[in-house]
Write a protein that holds these residues in place. Structure first.
Motif, PDB file in Angstrom:
ATOM      1  N   UNK A 242      28.349   2.143 -49.313  1.00  0.00           N
ATOM      2  CA  UNK A 242      29.063   2.997 -49.749  1.00  0.00           C
ATOM      3  C   UNK A 242      30.398   3.385 -48.620  1.00  0.00           C
ATOM      4  N   UNK A 243      30.475   2.632 -47.764  1.00  0.00           N
ATOM      5  CA  UNK A 243      31.568   2.380 -47.003  1.00  0.00           C
ATOM      6  C   UNK A 243      32.141   0.995 -46.644  1.00  0.00           C
ATOM      7  N   UNK A 244      33.184   0.864 -45.798  1.00  0.00           N
ATOM      8  CA  UNK A 244      33.549  -0.213 -45.296  1.00  0.00           C
ATOM      9  C   UNK A 244      32.701  -0.434 -43.711  1.00  0.00           C
ATOM     10  N   UNK A 245      31.876  -1.345 -43.094  1.00  0.00           N
ATOM     11  CA  UNK A 245      30.992  -1.271 -42.236  1.00  0.00           C
ATOM     12  C   UNK A 245      31.533  -2.532 -41.299  1.00  0.00           C
ATOM     13  N   UNK A 246      31.979  -2.302 -39.879  1.00  0.00           N
ATOM     14  CA  UNK A 246      32.275  -3.315 -39.274  1.00  0.00           C
ATOM     15  C   UNK A 246      32.073  -2.916 -37.851  1.00  0.00           C
ATOM     16  N   UNK A 247      32.027  -3.859 -36.695  1.00  0.00           N
ATOM     17  CA  UNK A 247      32.028  -3.416 -35.292  1.00  0.00           C
ATOM     18  C   UNK A 247      33.426  -2.961 -34.858  1.00  0.00           C
ATOM     19  N   UNK A 248      33.609  -2.068 -34.026  1.00  0.00           N
ATOM     20  CA  UNK A 248      34.778  -1.438 -33.329  1.00  0.00           C
ATOM     21  C   UNK A 248      34.200  -0.777 -32.065  1.00  0.00           C
ATOM     22  N   UNK A 249      35.135  -1.366 -31.086  1.00  0.00           N
ATOM     23  CA  UNK A 249      34.946  -0.664 -29.812  1.00  0.00           C
ATOM     24  C   UNK A 249      35.822   0.720 -29.322  1.00  0.00           C
ATOM     25  N   UNK A 250      36.795   0.659 -30.226  1.00  0.00           N
ATOM     26  CA  UNK A 250      37.855   1.762 -29.988  1.00  0.00           C
ATOM     27  C   UNK A 250      37.585   3.026 -31.017  1.00  0.00           C
ATOM     28  N   UNK A 251      37.061   3.027 -32.370  1.00  0.00           N
ATOM     29  CA  UNK A 251      37.024   4.234 -32.871  1.00  0.00           C
ATOM     30  C   UNK A 251      35.892   5.079 -32.665  1.00  0.00           C
ATOM     31  N   UNK A 252      36.180   6.241 -32.617  1.00  0.00           N
ATOM     32  CA  UNK A 252      35.193   7.245 -32.339  1.00  0.00           C
ATOM     33  C   UNK A 252      34.146   7.356 -33.477  1.00  0.00           C
ATOM     34  N   UNK A 253      32.879   7.586 -32.982  1.00  0.00           N
ATOM     35  CA  UNK A 253      31.806   7.514 -33.909  1.00  0.00           C
ATOM     36  C   UNK A 253      31.242   9.101 -34.278  1.00  0.00           C
ATOM     37  N   UNK A 254      30.847   9.287 -35.237  1.00  0.00           N
ATOM     38  CA  UNK A 254      29.792  10.580 -35.618  1.00  0.00           C
ATOM     39  C   UNK A 254      28.540   9.876 -36.271  1.00  0.00           C
ATOM     40  N   UNK A 255      27.577   9.487 -35.259  1.00  0.00           N
ATOM     41  CA  UNK A 255      26.429   8.911 -35.958  1.00  0.00           C
ATOM     42  C   UNK A 255      26.470   7.823 -36.230  1.00  0.00           C
ATOM     43  N   UNK A 256      26.554   7.315 -37.370  1.00  0.00           N
ATOM     44  CA  UNK A 256      26.633   5.705 -37.889  1.00  0.00           C
ATOM     45  C   UNK A 256      28.085   5.561 -38.504  1.00  0.00           C
ATOM     46  N   UNK A 257      28.725   6.674 -38.525  1.00  0.00           N
ATOM     47  CA  UNK A 257      30.078   6.648 -39.342  1.00  0.00           C
ATOM     48  C   UNK A 257      31.175   6.903 -38.125  1.00  0.00           C
ATOM     49  N   UNK A 258      32.336   6.258 -38.515  1.00  0.00           N
ATOM     50  CA  UNK A 258      33.710   6.306 -37.508  1.00  0.00           C
ATOM     51  C   UNK A 258      34.268   7.510 -37.966  1.00  0.00           C
ATOM     52  N   UNK A 259      34.851   8.370 -36.956  1.00  0.00           N
ATOM     53  CA  UNK A 259      35.342   9.669 -37.275  1.00  0.00           C
ATOM     54  C   UNK A 259      36.675   9.601 -35.930  1.00  0.00           C
ATOM     55  N   UNK A 260      37.592   9.034 -36.383  1.00  0.00           N
ATOM     56  CA  UNK A 260      38.656   9.150 -35.474  1.00  0.00           C
ATOM     57  C   UNK A 260      39.550  10.589 -35.539  1.00  0.00           C
ATOM     58  N   UNK A 261      40.195  11.262 -34.636  1.00  0.00           N
ATOM     59  CA  UNK A 261      40.679  12.504 -34.673  1.00  0.00           C
ATOM     60  C   UNK A 261      42.016  12.497 -35.891  1.00  0.00           C
ATOM     61  N   UNK A 262      42.511  11.300 -35.993  1.00  0.00           N
ATOM     62  CA  UNK A 262      43.369  11.228 -37.299  1.00  0.00           C
ATOM     63  C   UNK A 262      43.233   9.750 -37.752  1.00  0.00           C
ATOM     64  N   UNK A 263      43.601   9.779 -39.106  1.00  0.00           N
ATOM     65  CA  UNK A 263      43.289   8.295 -39.848  1.00  0.00           C
ATOM     66  C   UNK A 263      43.888   7.093 -39.075  1.00  0.00           C
ATOM     67  N   UNK A 264      43.302   6.167 -39.043  1.00  0.00           N
ATOM     68  CA  UNK A 264      43.945   4.907 -38.393  1.00  0.00           C
ATOM     69  C   UNK A 264      43.875   3.784 -39.629  1.00  0.00           C
ATOM     70  N   UNK A 265      44.957   3.284 -39.563  1.00  0.00           N
ATOM     71  CA  UNK A 265      45.302   1.841 -40.717  1.00  0.00           C
ATOM     72  C   UNK A 265      45.323   0.669 -39.941  1.00  0.00           C
ATOM     73  N   UNK A 266      44.552  -0.266 -40.267  1.00  0.00           N
ATOM     74  CA  UNK A 266      44.334  -1.418 -39.752  1.00  0.00           C
ATOM     75  C   UNK A 266      44.703  -2.692 -40.910  1.00  0.00           C
ATOM     76  N   UNK A 267      44.891  -3.768 -40.229  1.00  0.00           N
ATOM     77  CA  UNK A 267      45.001  -5.125 -40.884  1.00  0.00           C
ATOM     78  C   UNK A 267      43.837  -6.071 -40.832  1.00  0.00           C
ATOM     79  N   UNK A 268      43.504  -6.540 -41.899  1.00  0.00           N
ATOM     80  CA  UNK A 268      42.365  -7.754 -41.705  1.00  0.00           C
ATOM     81  C   UNK A 268      42.939  -8.848 -42.475  1.00  0.00           C
ATOM     82  N   UNK A 269      42.355 -10.146 -42.338  1.00  0.00           N
ATOM     83  CA  UNK A 269      42.314 -11.217 -43.242  1.00  0.00           C
ATOM     84  C   UNK A 269      40.923 -11.691 -43.506  1.00  0.00           C
ATOM     85  N   UNK A 270      40.843 -11.662 -44.896  1.00  0.00           N
ATOM     86  CA  UNK A 270      39.633 -12.428 -45.337  1.00  0.00           C
ATOM     87  C   UNK A 270      40.047 -14.006 -45.638  1.00  0.00           C
ATOM     88  N   UNK A 271      39.084 -14.671 -45.132  1.00  0.00           N
ATOM     89  CA  UNK A 271      39.411 -16.223 -45.426  1.00  0.00           C
ATOM     90  C   UNK A 271      38.164 -17.190 -45.923  1.00  0.00           C
TER      91      UNK A 271
END
Length: 340
Positions: A242-271
């Motif tokens: 029900x979400x996108x799940x990945x490791x992050x050392x920078x995003x704030x967490x609220x339990x099992x979920x990420x909860x940054x103060x403001x929306x954060x946009x990222x780019x990834x490459x699937x290969x």
């Protein structure tokens, strides 16, 4: 959750029942339905074990817990297609009332509608059977069991008897699925309606077009995600998360979920190991704010994971996402692969 309705029939008969609230899951394989959702008149035949009077049961382990139940045969009907005499799992089946000990140690039991959050799971992932050749060769823990009067013991099981992706058993349009869901607003939507189309390149409405095709590992179904300077070789596209799940050392967490103060946009490459790749831009919003809207569909909901990259349901919004089945021919070559 992405949900649909499935019609289940006693094989070769018109004794059928349509069951709603079945989760559509590209991350697993085979149909699983709660015994409590089946009318007693739909008496599906059990798959027999090796001993007289014994039956086959299965433990299916998911990221959120496990299901336990008997393996039975059913004609599975979806949108005019029929998967005849296909092995399915009936969860919390009275034929195997006691969960195998090692299965019961596999997380939360998802043996009721409230725990499962629905009436079942329709696994339409990139493989035909849910375990495959390994389970056919040897008894594997937390897979199949032969259950008799003295209890249940792990057992090997032929691939043809294992719980099977129903799409693979259709007479036509049986090489994969296409899921199409519309975009949702940043704050989410109360509900979303989309389509699941059977087959890839087999009809005018399931053509690949300009989709990027990413062949996946023939044993695991994994691709690789490059993100944040790291490579995650255990990556998959999974409508059952029900979400996108990945490791992050920078995003704030609220339990099992990420909860940054403001929306954060990222780019990834699937290969893919073949060199094919596709860039993906995604946004992570504050989970607590999203949940506070009262909506259910979010394309910017993300949570924590360790060592894997799980492109869950938010990935599907606004995309045409194909999942091709291993060994089945398509215009882009045989599966397994993802395309979007």
């Amino acid at each position: 959750m992405l949900q649909t309705s499935v019609t289940i029939c006693v094989p070769g008969t018109n004794t059928c029942q349509t069951i709603d609230k079945i989760q559509v899951d590209t991350g697993s394989h085979g149909l699983r339905v709660l015994a409590s959702a089946l009318d007693p008149s739909v008496a599906l035949p059990l798959v027999a074990g090796a001993s007289t009077g014994s039956v086959i049961a299965e433990c299916a382990v998911f990221g959120s817990g496990y299901t336990w139940g008997a393996v039975r045969r059913a004609d599975v009907k979806l949108a005019g297609q029929v998967a005849a005499s296909t092995s399915v799992q009936v969860i919390a089946d009275s034929a195997v009332p006691t969960t195998a000990t090692d299965c019961g140690q596999s997380g939360l039991p998802m043996l009721s509608a409230s725990a499962l959050r629905g009436n079942g799971i329709l696994g339409v992932g990139p493989f035909v059977a849910d375990c495959g050749g390994n389970c056919a060769k040897t008894a594997m823990p937390r897979w199949y069991y032969d259950c008799g009067a003295t209890g249940c013991a792990a057992s090997a099981l032929a691939v043809t008897q294992q719980v099977t992706n129903p799409v693979a058993n259709f007479a036509t349009d049986n090489n994969g699925v296409l899921i199409e869901l519309p975009d949702v607003p940043d704050g989410g939507a109360s509900s979303v309606t989309g389509t699941m189309t059977f087959g890839i390149g087999s009809q005018s409405n399931n053509l690949l077009g300009a989709a990027t095709v990413l062949p996946s590992n023939s044993a695991t179904g994994y691709v690789t995600t490059d993100f944040g300077g790291s490579q995650y070789g255990s990556s998959f596209i999974d409508s059952g998360s029900n979400g996108v799940f990945f490791p992050s050392t920078t995003l704030a967490r609220c339990g099992a979920w990420y909860c940054p103060a403001a929306p954060q946009t990222f780019t990834a490459t699937i290969r893919s190991a073949t060199g094919a790749q596709g860039a993906v831009s995604f946004t992570v919003a504050q989970s607590t704010a999203l949940f506070g809207t009262g909506n259910y569909a979010f394309d910017n909901l993300a949570g924590t994971a360790s060592g894997v990259f799980d492109w869950g349901l938010p990935f599907f919004y606004g995309r045409r996402v194909f999942t091709a089945i291993q060994g089945r021919a398509t215009p882009a070559g045989a599966g397994p692969y993802y395309a979007f």
